[in-house]
Design a protein around this motif. Structure first.
Motif, PDB file in Angstrom:
ATOM      1  N   PRO A  10     -27.947  38.931 -14.468  1.00  0.00           N
ATOM      2  CA  PRO A  10     -27.282  38.834 -13.264  1.00  0.00           C
ATOM      3  C   PRO A  10     -25.831  39.163 -12.968  1.00  0.00           C
ATOM      4  N   LYS A  69     -25.297  45.935 -13.492  1.00  0.00           N
ATOM      5  CA  LYS A  69     -26.288  47.057 -12.644  1.00  0.00           C
ATOM      6  C   LYS A  69     -27.450  47.318 -13.691  1.00  0.00           C
ATOM      7  N   ARG A 104     -40.198  43.976 -10.864  1.00  0.00           N
ATOM      8  CA  ARG A 104     -38.752  43.584 -10.278  1.00  0.00           C
ATOM      9  C   ARG A 104     -38.977  42.137  -9.356  1.00  0.00           C
ATOM     10  N   GLU A 120     -35.657  39.736 -10.049  1.00  0.00           N
ATOM     11  CA  GLU A 120     -35.177  39.421  -8.550  1.00  0.00           C
ATOM     12  C   GLU A 120     -34.992  37.691  -8.605  1.00  0.00           C
ATOM     13  N   GLY A 176     -32.217  36.143 -10.508  1.00  0.00           N
ATOM     14  CA  GLY A 176     -30.817  36.654  -9.945  1.00  0.00           C
ATOM     15  C   GLY A 176     -30.439  37.717 -10.602  1.00  0.00           C
ATOM     16  N   ILE A 177     -31.324  38.721 -10.760  1.00  0.00           N
ATOM     17  CA  ILE A 177     -30.980  40.100 -11.102  1.00  0.00           C
ATOM     18  C   ILE A 177     -31.034  41.006  -9.849  1.00  0.00           C
ATOM     19  N   THR A 178     -30.012  41.720  -9.725  1.00  0.00           N
ATOM     20  CA  THR A 178     -30.045  42.735  -8.602  1.00  0.00           C
ATOM     21  C   THR A 178     -30.802  43.923  -9.206  1.00  0.00           C
ATOM     22  N   SER A 188     -31.118  48.026  -9.030  1.00  0.00           N
ATOM     23  CA  SER A 188     -30.627  49.071  -7.994  1.00  0.00           C
ATOM     24  C   SER A 188     -31.792  49.997  -7.785  1.00  0.00           C
TER      25      SER A 188
END
Length: 139
Positions: free
Chosen positions: A81, A84, A103, A107, A110-112, A114
């Protein structure tokens, strides 16, 4: 311009080829990119990089490879988190649902993410260009 880790597992060479293309795209955009097998990567290396592309093909019933890739992912996931991150991988059957599940899992942790790229079998044509664009997007 940054240092990108392209971390992958490949059984047939398709996801390895994708990893090389992702790294090529990052290099063409001005970054330093290192292609690393998942067995050579751990959470202790995260601070050495500015961005990450993780690659794993669909296995079994649309899941991540469980013997080598998933243990590595389990170790880095809590530390991703705020960093990138992009995901990529190849598949041969079904419709690529494993990438949607991966994905969603990332998410939920808490990981975005890209971007993601999938390729049916070997990455050629549009899939190869998408891999390069993924690498460039991490710069």
């Amino acid at each position: 311009m940054g240092k990108i880790a392209v971390v992958y597992w490949s059984g047939t060479g398709n996801t390895e080829a994708m990893a090389e293309l992702v790294a090529e795209g990052a290099r063409d955009a001005g970054a330093e990119a290192e292609v690393i097998t998942c067995t050579e990567f751990s959470a202790s290396a995260l601070d050495d990089y500015d961005a990450f592309a993780f690659g794993c093909p669909a296995m079994g019933s649309e899941e991540l490879e469980s013997d080598e890739f998933e243990p590595m992912w389990d170790g880095v996931e809590p530390e991703l988190p705020g960093r990138k991150v992009a995901l990529f991988g190849s598949y041969d059957w079904a419709d690529g649902e494993w990438m949607d599940l991966w994905r969603e899992r990332a998410e939920a942790a808490g990981i975005t993410i890209s971007d993601t790229v999938i390729a049916k079998d070997y990455p050629e044509g549009e899939a190869a260009e998408a891999c390069k664009a993924l690498g460039a997007s991490l710069v």
